[in-house]
Design a protein around this motif. Structure first.
Motif, PDB file in Angstrom:
ATOM      1  N   PHE A   6       0.853  -1.181   0.000  1.00  0.00           N
ATOM      2  CA  PHE A   6       0.000   0.000   0.000  1.00  0.00           C
ATOM      3  C   PHE A   6       0.891   1.233   0.000  1.00  0.00           C
ATOM      4  O   PHE A   6       1.855   1.304   0.754  1.00  0.00           O
ATOM      5  N   TRP A   7       0.568   2.188  -0.848  1.00  0.00           N
ATOM      6  CA  TRP A   7       1.295   3.459  -0.865  1.00  0.00           C
ATOM      7  C   TRP A   7       0.298   4.604  -0.894  1.00  0.00           C
ATOM      8  O   TRP A   7      -0.634   4.605  -1.694  1.00  0.00           O
ATOM      9  N   LEU A   8       0.493   5.563  -0.021  1.00  0.00           N
ATOM     10  CA  LEU A   8      -0.319   6.772  -0.056  1.00  0.00           C
ATOM     11  C   LEU A   8      -0.037   7.511  -1.357  1.00  0.00           C
ATOM     12  O   LEU A   8       1.111   7.585  -1.794  1.00  0.00           O
ATOM     13  N   THR A   9      -1.083   8.068  -1.946  1.00  0.00           N
ATOM     14  CA  THR A   9      -0.870   8.886  -3.134  1.00  0.00           C
ATOM     15  C   THR A   9      -0.288  10.230  -2.702  1.00  0.00           C
ATOM     16  O   THR A   9      -0.317  10.584  -1.517  1.00  0.00           O
ATOM     17  N   VAL A  10       0.206  10.977  -3.648  1.00  0.00           N
ATOM     18  CA  VAL A  10       0.745  12.303  -3.357  1.00  0.00           C
ATOM     19  C   VAL A  10      -0.354  13.179  -2.755  1.00  0.00           C
ATOM     20  O   VAL A  10      -0.123  13.924  -1.791  1.00  0.00           O
ATOM     21  N   GLU A  11      -1.558  13.067  -3.278  1.00  0.00           N
ATOM     22  CA  GLU A  11      -2.684  13.873  -2.786  1.00  0.00           C
ATOM     23  C   GLU A  11      -3.053  13.481  -1.354  1.00  0.00           C
ATOM     24  O   GLU A  11      -3.321  14.344  -0.517  1.00  0.00           O
ATOM     25  N   GLN A  12      -3.088  12.189  -1.068  1.00  0.00           N
ATOM     26  CA  GLN A  12      -3.415  11.732   0.285  1.00  0.00           C
ATOM     27  C   GLN A  12      -2.371  12.220   1.288  1.00  0.00           C
ATOM     28  O   GLN A  12      -2.711  12.701   2.371  1.00  0.00           O
ATOM     29  N   PHE A  13      -1.098  12.095   0.921  1.00  0.00           N
ATOM     30  CA  PHE A  13      -0.055  12.520   1.840  1.00  0.00           C
ATOM     31  C   PHE A  13      -0.080  14.037   2.027  1.00  0.00           C
ATOM     32  O   PHE A  13       0.161  14.525   3.132  1.00  0.00           O
ATOM     33  N   ALA A  14      -0.404  14.770   0.992  1.00  0.00           N
ATOM     34  CA  ALA A  14      -0.479  16.231   1.102  1.00  0.00           C
ATOM     35  C   ALA A  14      -1.537  16.652   2.124  1.00  0.00           C
ATOM     36  O   ALA A  14      -1.377  17.656   2.820  1.00  0.00           O
ATOM     37  N   ARG A  15      -2.608  15.877   2.238  1.00  0.00           N
ATOM     38  CA  ARG A  15      -3.649  16.189   3.222  1.00  0.00           C
ATOM     39  C   ARG A  15      -3.181  15.882   4.646  1.00  0.00           C
ATOM     40  O   ARG A  15      -3.595  16.537   5.593  1.00  0.00           O
ATOM     41  N   LEU A  16      -2.327  14.884   4.799  1.00  0.00           N
ATOM     42  CA  LEU A  16      -1.833  14.493   6.123  1.00  0.00           C
ATOM     43  C   LEU A  16      -0.653  15.328   6.596  1.00  0.00           C
ATOM     44  O   LEU A  16      -0.479  15.560   7.793  1.00  0.00           O
ATOM     45  N   GLU A  17       0.156  15.767   5.667  1.00  0.00           N
ATOM     46  CA  GLU A  17       1.428  16.408   6.002  1.00  0.00           C
ATOM     47  C   GLU A  17       1.317  17.581   6.975  1.00  0.00           C
ATOM     48  O   GLU A  17       2.134  17.697   7.888  1.00  0.00           O
ATOM     49  N   HIS A  19      -0.398  17.894   9.481  1.00  0.00           N
ATOM     50  CA  HIS A  19      -0.660  17.393  10.831  1.00  0.00           C
ATOM     51  C   HIS A  19       0.533  16.664  11.440  1.00  0.00           C
ATOM     52  O   HIS A  19       0.467  16.233  12.592  1.00  0.00           O
ATOM     53  N   LEU A  20       1.602  16.519  10.674  1.00  0.00           N
ATOM     54  CA  LEU A  20       2.790  15.817  11.155  1.00  0.00           C
ATOM     55  C   LEU A  20       3.744  16.791  11.827  1.00  0.00           C
ATOM     56  O   LEU A  20       3.793  17.973  11.463  1.00  0.00           O
ATOM     57  N   PRO A  21       4.505  16.302  12.815  1.00  0.00           N
ATOM     58  CA  PRO A  21       5.504  17.176  13.453  1.00  0.00           C
ATOM     59  C   PRO A  21       6.514  17.662  12.422  1.00  0.00           C
ATOM     60  O   PRO A  21       6.924  16.908  11.539  1.00  0.00           O
ATOM     61  N   ARG A  22       6.894  18.903  12.524  1.00  0.00           N
ATOM     62  CA  ARG A  22       7.838  19.471  11.556  1.00  0.00           C
ATOM     63  C   ARG A  22       9.285  19.389  12.030  1.00  0.00           C
ATOM     64  O   ARG A  22      10.188  19.279  11.248  1.00  0.00           O
ATOM     65  N   TYR A  23       9.476  19.496  13.321  1.00  0.00           N
ATOM     66  CA  TYR A  23      10.842  19.536  13.841  1.00  0.00           C
ATOM     67  C   TYR A  23      11.005  18.419  14.857  1.00  0.00           C
ATOM     68  O   TYR A  23      10.153  18.213  15.704  1.00  0.00           O
ATOM     69  N   ARG A  33       5.996   9.502   4.596  1.00  0.00           N
ATOM     70  CA  ARG A  33       5.094   8.858   3.626  1.00  0.00           C
ATOM     71  C   ARG A  33       5.300   7.341   3.631  1.00  0.00           C
ATOM     72  O   ARG A  33       4.340   6.576   3.584  1.00  0.00           O
ATOM     73  N   CYS A  34       6.546   6.901   3.709  1.00  0.00           N
ATOM     74  CA  CYS A  34       6.835   5.463   3.781  1.00  0.00           C
ATOM     75  C   CYS A  34       6.271   4.866   5.062  1.00  0.00           C
ATOM     76  O   CYS A  34       5.642   3.806   5.036  1.00  0.00           O
ATOM     77  N   LEU A  35       6.521   5.519   6.184  1.00  0.00           N
ATOM     78  CA  LEU A  35       6.058   4.985   7.458  1.00  0.00           C
ATOM     79  C   LEU A  35       4.543   4.885   7.524  1.00  0.00           C
ATOM     80  O   LEU A  35       3.996   3.857   7.934  1.00  0.00           O
ATOM     81  N   ILE A  36       3.858   5.931   7.130  1.00  0.00           N
ATOM     82  CA  ILE A  36       2.397   5.905   7.199  1.00  0.00           C
ATOM     83  C   ILE A  36       1.841   4.869   6.229  1.00  0.00           C
ATOM     84  O   ILE A  36       0.901   4.143   6.565  1.00  0.00           O
ATOM     85  N   SER A  37       2.436   4.766   5.070  1.00  0.00           N
ATOM     86  CA  SER A  37       2.010   3.723   4.126  1.00  0.00           C
ATOM     87  C   SER A  37       2.225   2.342   4.734  1.00  0.00           C
ATOM     88  O   SER A  37       1.367   1.456   4.600  1.00  0.00           O
ATOM     89  N   GLY A  38       3.330   2.142   5.430  1.00  0.00           N
ATOM     90  CA  GLY A  38       3.610   0.865   6.082  1.00  0.00           C
ATOM     91  C   GLY A  38       2.630   0.555   7.195  1.00  0.00           C
ATOM     92  O   GLY A  38       2.181  -0.583   7.353  1.00  0.00           O
ATOM     93  N   ILE A  39       2.274   1.565   7.971  1.00  0.00           N
ATOM     94  CA  ILE A  39       1.297   1.368   9.042  1.00  0.00           C
ATOM     95  C   ILE A  39      -0.048   0.973   8.457  1.00  0.00           C
ATOM     96  O   ILE A  39      -0.689   0.025   8.925  1.00  0.00           O
ATOM     97  N   VAL A  40      -0.482   1.665   7.416  1.00  0.00           N
ATOM     98  CA  VAL A  40      -1.753   1.328   6.769  1.00  0.00           C
ATOM     99  C   VAL A  40      -1.690  -0.084   6.192  1.00  0.00           C
ATOM    100  O   VAL A  40      -2.646  -0.853   6.302  1.00  0.00           O
ATOM    101  N   CYS A  69       0.841   7.494  18.130  1.00  0.00           N
ATOM    102  CA  CYS A  69      -0.305   8.242  17.620  1.00  0.00           C
ATOM    103  C   CYS A  69      -1.649   7.651  18.054  1.00  0.00           C
ATOM    104  O   CYS A  69      -2.646   8.362  18.053  1.00  0.00           O
ATOM    105  N   ALA A  70      -1.687   6.381  18.399  1.00  0.00           N
ATOM    106  CA  ALA A  70      -2.954   5.706  18.721  1.00  0.00           C
ATOM    107  C   ALA A  70      -3.718   6.367  19.871  1.00  0.00           C
ATOM    108  O   ALA A  70      -4.928   6.590  19.752  1.00  0.00           O
ATOM    109  N   PRO A  71      -3.088   6.710  20.999  1.00  0.00           N
ATOM    110  CA  PRO A  71      -3.859   7.317  22.095  1.00  0.00           C
ATOM    111  C   PRO A  71      -4.443   8.677  21.745  1.00  0.00           C
ATOM    112  O   PRO A  71      -5.413   9.125  22.351  1.00  0.00           O
TER     113      PRO A  71
END
Length: 77
Positions: A6-17, A19-23, A33-40, A69-71
């Motif tokens: 499973f791989w997130l599309t560029v559009e899907q990842f753009a919607r999630l990005e 909300h991710l920590p920046r620093y 993108r790899c990690l989230i795709s792996g989790i899914v 992220c689960a809690p």
């Protein structure tokens, strides 16, 4: 999905990005993108974290990111 992966599309990842920590301190972050795709992939397949394809990154990192992220409700639909 290709080859059972499973791989997130560029559009899907753009919607999630936003909300991710920046620093992060310490080690450089593994590609989100790899990690989230792996989790899914693991969640959809019902497999074990230890059996996740290595292409998604370190299996322990997949698991740790999921658990962190689960809690916060990060994996609810």
């Amino acid at each position: 999905m290709s080859d059972g992966q499973f791989w997130l599309t560029v559009e899907q990842f753009a919607r999630l990005e936003p909300h991710l920590p920046r620093y992060a301190r310490g080690k450089p972050r593994v590609d989100d993108r790899c990690l989230i795709s792996g989790i899914v992939h693991v969640l959809k397949s019902g497999g074990r974290w230890a059996d996740a394809p290595a292409i998604y990154g370190p299996r322990k990192t997949l698991y740790n990111r999921f658990v962190r992220c689960a809690p916060k409700g990060g994996w609810e639909d």
